[in-house]
Structure formats: structure tokens, C-alpha cells
Design a protein around this motif. Structure first.
Motif, PDB file in Angstrom:
ATOM      1  N   ARG A 157      39.844  40.024  47.362  1.00  0.00           N
ATOM      2  CA  ARG A 157      40.921  39.039  47.286  1.00  0.00           C
ATOM      3  C   ARG A 157      40.494  37.780  46.542  1.00  0.00           C
ATOM      4  NH1 ARG A 157      45.350  40.402  49.845  1.00  0.00           N
ATOM      5  NH2 ARG A 157      45.188  42.485  50.749  1.00  0.00           N
ATOM      6  N   ALA A 158      39.232  37.418  46.688  1.00  0.00           N
ATOM      7  CA  ALA A 158      38.746  36.236  45.977  1.00  0.00           C
ATOM      8  C   ALA A 158      38.607  36.509  44.478  1.00  0.00           C
ATOM      9  CB  ALA A 158      37.403  35.796  46.562  1.00  0.00           C
ATOM     10  N   GLU A 159      38.057  37.680  44.125  1.00  0.00           N
ATOM     11  CA  GLU A 159      37.784  37.963  42.717  1.00  0.00           C
ATOM     12  C   GLU A 159      39.042  38.286  41.916  1.00  0.00           C
ATOM     13  OE1 GLU A 159      33.171  39.453  42.741  1.00  0.00           O
ATOM     14  OE2 GLU A 159      34.722  40.999  42.819  1.00  0.00           O
ATOM     15  N   TYR A 160      40.012  38.930  42.546  1.00  0.00           N
ATOM     16  CA  TYR A 160      41.221  39.333  41.823  1.00  0.00           C
ATOM     17  C   TYR A 160      42.423  38.458  42.151  1.00  0.00           C
ATOM     18  CZ  TYR A 160      38.508  43.494  40.676  1.00  0.00           C
ATOM     19  OH  TYR A 160      37.538  44.354  40.221  1.00  0.00           O
ATOM     20  N   HIS A 161      42.190  37.373  42.887  1.00  0.00           N
ATOM     21  CA  HIS A 161      43.222  36.369  43.165  1.00  0.00           C
ATOM     22  C   HIS A 161      44.455  36.997  43.831  1.00  0.00           C
ATOM     23  CE1 HIS A 161      40.637  33.942  40.637  1.00  0.00           C
ATOM     24  NE2 HIS A 161      40.810  34.790  39.656  1.00  0.00           N
TER      25      HIS A 161
ATOM     26  N   GLU B  42      47.092  37.690  46.918  1.00  0.00           N
ATOM     27  CA  GLU B  42      47.711  36.920  47.994  1.00  0.00           C
ATOM     28  C   GLU B  42      47.762  37.750  49.271  1.00  0.00           C
ATOM     29  OE1 GLU B  42      48.577  33.804  47.877  1.00  0.00           O
ATOM     30  OE2 GLU B  42      48.197  33.502  45.734  1.00  0.00           O
TER      31      GLU B  42
ATOM     32  N   ASP C 273      50.504  40.483  49.488  1.00  0.00           N
ATOM     33  CA  ASP C 273      50.632  41.439  48.384  1.00  0.00           C
ATOM     34  C   ASP C 273      50.721  42.872  48.895  1.00  0.00           C
ATOM     35  OD1 ASP C 273      50.668  39.579  46.384  1.00  0.00           O
ATOM     36  OD2 ASP C 273      48.553  39.780  45.858  1.00  0.00           O
TER      37      ASP C 273
ATOM     38  N   ARG D 247      49.313  41.839  39.790  1.00  0.00           N
ATOM     39  CA  ARG D 247      48.254  40.863  39.548  1.00  0.00           C
ATOM     40  C   ARG D 247      47.097  41.457  38.758  1.00  0.00           C
ATOM     41  NH1 ARG D 247      49.789  36.512  42.573  1.00  0.00           N
ATOM     42  NH2 ARG D 247      50.945  36.996  44.483  1.00  0.00           N
TER      43      ARG D 247
END
Length: 493
Positions: free
Chosen positions: A178-182, A184, A187, A262
Motif C-alpha cells: 500500500r505504501a509503494e503503490y499508493h 487507498e 480500493d 492505480r
């Protein structure tokens, strides 16, 4: 993991959690069902540390099993229904499950293996009847280091090993993704990849512990996926190697307009670069420049994204956050920049070891680091370039050749649908590289590809022979990787 799911249930009880076709279960409904399933498991004697096998295509019940087992500290052994009978028997024997859950589609396979009906639950009416009659369990017995799932390695050089993945590792893997691919929290994730594979199970559970929706699909169905893409805003749309081009064709044929994505894709080193450019353009989403493993999750080198519309000529990786990396030579010494070395990793996303295989676990975790068995080069800018598997080398005339170096060149030609390179014994050089290619354009000739290799590769790395085969004739693992040891069997005798 289950307590994190419960927390999301308390906040969003009416939010859709899992859907399959027309069936929709809210967070509150999934929680109620998994409490009863945990009660049933406990009544059957399943306790902390016990294993429960599941042999099934993707379905809602599969995810319910994970959440119920997570309450009790039990372990779900995810069986690969593609395996031959001896391999499947080995995997079940290795897990030694107390119970087995199976879909009607695969029930006869368990029967053929002599599995006891008394210790088997069939999804469908039987499962629903048992669930309705089961006592509710509010237990939360799992500890962070307890394994939640066993995912089996592909076993390309022998019988599969079972990687034990803990609650701790699954939570950490979700945080990294979640941090690396932004991504939410809310999602949606499409679970079409088999749930005996991390793409189906791990990312679905990450979605449920975050408050998102999982759309369950029974395998790779380009038409179904295209419909979902047009109807649902998605976080990460997984597209495995060998499937990107087929999905692009479907998108074009149906003139699909995505609602919003995303990031898409996975493992670009194994996909034609023209397909990557086409997929990102049609989906209006970057491609995950990933490199991870069942044992590691998305790390160690999956933080980069390939921009929309780009056919990459350089797939150097960005190191993932929350992990440490070393590159070493055969003697265990760190190698300088520009020199291939085996990648070692440590961090919270790592698995706990191989189930009931202490020697294999000890070998994998030498000196406090996990040895991946993959060779990388560290570049001057700190990025990492994948070279190949350490154990699959072509030793030709004293030179080491990594097949992936050649495959990447072949995949740069848009007329190539897929390519695999293997070794062939040679009286003069010991071994030489031989390429297998699936055409995307029937006009592509062997000489076209030999010319490309002469332009891009040193003489000793150029394929000494080339065979055209059908795309579907490439032997693949569950993750879509070409299995070179199996491909070798196609060499003319």
C-alpha cells in the motif's frame, strides 16, 4: 490479521467485503460467518498450530477459511489443483491436515487420494448446512508469529516445499504494497489469480484487513476482467506474465474504458515490452516493476513503476522499503557495483521457514539472511538489475550465461508473444543457449531474431538454435513463469 479484519468490520459493518458474481457479503456478514466457521473448526478439534487443507478454485469460502483459522491460530494449507496425483499427495502428506475443505469440482481428486470423508467438508450445500449449525466462536488465539498459510513453491527442480507465512509477515506485506503503490484503504482488488498463489490469497487478505472489497473471479477470464475494469475503481490489477497480451486484445476488441486503476501488472521481466506499453496505455495506469517471491512478499525490489505508454528497454528495480539487501559472490563476499551476485534479504515481510523442512530452512536463512537464489547487479545509482536464477546458469566455454539476459532481448521485438531460453549440451562449448519463441506475428523469422541478438548480445550469449512453438505450449508455474527444466524436454533429441 483476523483482529484487523474485525476492526474494519466494527467501523464499516455494511460495506461490501467480498463479492462473487451476483453474491455480495458485507463485512458484518463475513464476520458472522467466519465466527461460526471458527466454531465448527474448534468443535472438530482444530486448535492453534493445526493445519487445515483446502483444495478449491477461487471462491468466497476460501477467504472465510483464512479468517476463521486466523481466530484459532490454525494454518491453511493451500493445495494446487493443477498438480499431478503424486505431487498433490506429497503436499497433503507434508501438511498433515486435521481437516480438508474441497470444492465439488475437485472432490473426486481427494477421494482418489484416499482422503477420509469424515474429515472432509465440501463447499456448497454441505458447507452451508454445517455453518448454520455451528456454534459461534469469539476466540482470538493467534500470535503474530503463528503461520496463517502454507503456500507451496513451484517445485521446478524437485517436489514442492511449503512456505509458512505468518500473521506478522502478511500484515507487513500489506503495509509495503500500500505504501509503494499508493493504494487507498477502500480500493477494490480482483482475486482472479489462484488462491494457492500469493496473488490470490495474500493480496485479498491485505484488502480485507484494510477495509476494501475483494471481487472473486474463478481464474483468468479476460472478458470478465474487462467488465470489472469498466465497472469498478480498482487499486492494483494483477496481470501475470503470459496474460498481458491476451488482456490487451480483449480490451481493444471490446473498446473498454476503465473506471480507474492505480497500478497494473507484475513481473515485467517476463512480459513483452510492447504488451506492457499497450496495457498501461489502455488502462491509464503504470505497470508494477516488481520482483518478489512467495517467501518474501513484494520485497525486495518492487518499489518502481513503469510509466504509462512506455515500452521499457531497462527494467532496473528500485529496492523496496522496510527491507535490507546484500549481493554476494559464491564465497559469501559482498560484490562491487556492476558485478552479479546472489541477492540476500532480511525484513518483516519474510516467511517463517519451510514447513517440516528444517534443513531447507537452515539453508535458506544462512548467516541471518534469506538467500533468494536470484542474481542481481547493483547499479551506480543504487538501483538493482535482475540477471537470472543463480542455479540455472548456462556455462559455455568458461563463460556464465544467464538465460533471462537473452529472453529480455527477444521480448523487445513486438512480434514476439513470449520467449524462453534453455541450455543444451555441446561437444565444443559444454553448453550453449537455445531459444523457444511464440510468435505474435506469423511473419517473424528466426533470422529476424538472430539479427536482433547479434546486435544486442555478445557472441557467446547468442542463441545457437531457435524453435518456434505455440504460446500455450510453454510450461509455466502458477505465477506464469516459464519452467525452464520442463522446457528443456522440448529440445529435439
Amino acid at each position: 490479521l483476523t483482529s484487523l479484519f474485525l476492526d474494519r468490520t466494527n467501523v464499516f459493518p455494511a460495506r461490501p467485503a467480498i463479492t462473487s458474481g451476483e453474491r455480495v457479503l458485507t463485512y458484518a456478514e463475513v464476520d458472522a460467518r467466519t465466527r461460526r466457521l471458527a466454531g465448527y473448526l474448534a468443535a472438530k478439534g482444530v486448535s492453534r498450530g493445526d493445519t487445515v487443507a483446502v483444495l478449491s478454485e477461487n471462491c468466497i469460502e476460501y477467504l472465510e477459511l483464512f479468517l476463521a483459522a486466523g481466530r484459532l491460530g490454525a494454518v491453511i494449507a493451500c493445495q494446487n489443483w493443477r498438480l499431478a496425483e503424486p505431487e498433490l499427495r506429497h503436499c497433503l502428506d507434508l501438511a498433515a491436515p486435521r481437516l480438508a475443505f474441497v470444492s465439488p469440482r475437485h472432490r473426486e481428486r481427494l477421494t482418489a487420494l484416499g482422503w477420509s470423508n469424515a474429515n472432509t467438508v465440501v463447499f456448497g450445500q454441505e458447507y452451508e448446512r454445517l455453518l448454520a449449525a455451528a456454534p459461534q466462536s469469539d476466540a482470538m488465539l493467534a500470535e503474530p508469529e503463528d503461520p496463517l498459510m502454507l503456500l507451496y513453491t513451484s517445485g521446478t527442480t524437485g517436489l514442492p516445499k511449503a512456505a509458512a507465512i505468518s500473521h506478522r509477515a502478511l500484515v507487513a506485506r500489506n503495509l509495503v504494497v500500500r505504501a509503494e503503490y499508493h493504494l487507498e484503504d477502500a480500493d477494490t482488488y480482483v482475486a482472479w489469480s489462484p488462491m494457492y498463489h500469493m496473488g490470490g490469497s495474500e493480496y485479498s487478505l491485505g484488502t480485507l484487513m484494510s477495509g476494501g472489497k475483494v471481487v472473486v473471479v474463478d481464474g483468468f477470464d479476460p472478458d470478465r476482467l474487462a467488465t470489472i475494469v469498466s465497472d469498478e475503481p480498482l487499486g492494483w490489477l494483477l496481470l501475470m506474465p503470459g496474460m498481458v497480451g491476451r488482456f490487451v486484445e480483449t480490451m481493444r476488441a471490446r473498446n473498454v474504458v476503465p473506471m480507474g486503476i492505480r497500478v497494473c501488472g507484475v513481473m515485467p521481466d517476463l512480459s513483452p515490452v510492447a504488451d506492457i506499453a499497450a496495457a498501461t496505455t489502455l488502462l491509464n495506469a503504470p505497470f508494477a516493476n516488481s520482483f518478489g517471491a512467495t517467501e518474501t512478499g513484494n520485497p525486495p525490489t518492487s518499489a518502481g513503476l513503469i510509466p504509462i505508454g512506455v515500452a521499457p528497454t531497462d527494467l532496473r528495480k528500485k529496492q523496496s522499503i522496510y527491507c535490507e539487501v546484500r549481493l554476494i559472490d559464491a564465497e559469501g563476499n559482498d560484490v562491487p557495483n556492476g558485478v552479479p551476485g546472489e541477492l540476500l534479504m532480511r525484513g518483516p515481510t519474510l516467511f517463517s521457514g519451510y514447513w517440516r523442512a528444517p534443513e531447507a530452512t537452515e539453508e535458506a536463512f544462512r548467516d541471518g539472511w534469506y538467500h533468494m537464489g536470484d542474481a542481481f547487479v547493483r547499479n551506480a545509482d543504487g538501483s538493482l538489475s535482475f540477471v537470472d536464477r543463480v542455479k540455472y546458469l548456462i556455462k559455455s566455454g568458461g563463460e556464465n550465461i544467464y538465460p533471462a539476459e537473452i529472453e529480455r532481448i527477444l521480448l523487445q521485438d513486438p512480434r514476439v508473444a513470449d520467449a524462453g531460453v534453455v541450455r543444451r549440451t555441446d561437444d565444443k562449448w559444454g553448453e550453449v543457449p537455445v531459444a523457444f519463441v511464440a510468435r505474435a506475428d506469423d511473419n517473424l523469422s528466426a533470422e529476424d531474431l538472430f539479427a536482433l541478438c547479434r546486435e544486442k548480445l555478445a557472441g557467446y550469449k547468442q542463441p545457437k538454435d531457435l524453435h518456434f512453438i505455440a504460446f500455450d505450449d510453454f510450461p509455466r508455474s502458477a505465477s506464469g513463469k516459464i519452467q525452464r527444466h520442463e522446457l528443456e524436454k522440448l529440445l529435439p533429441r
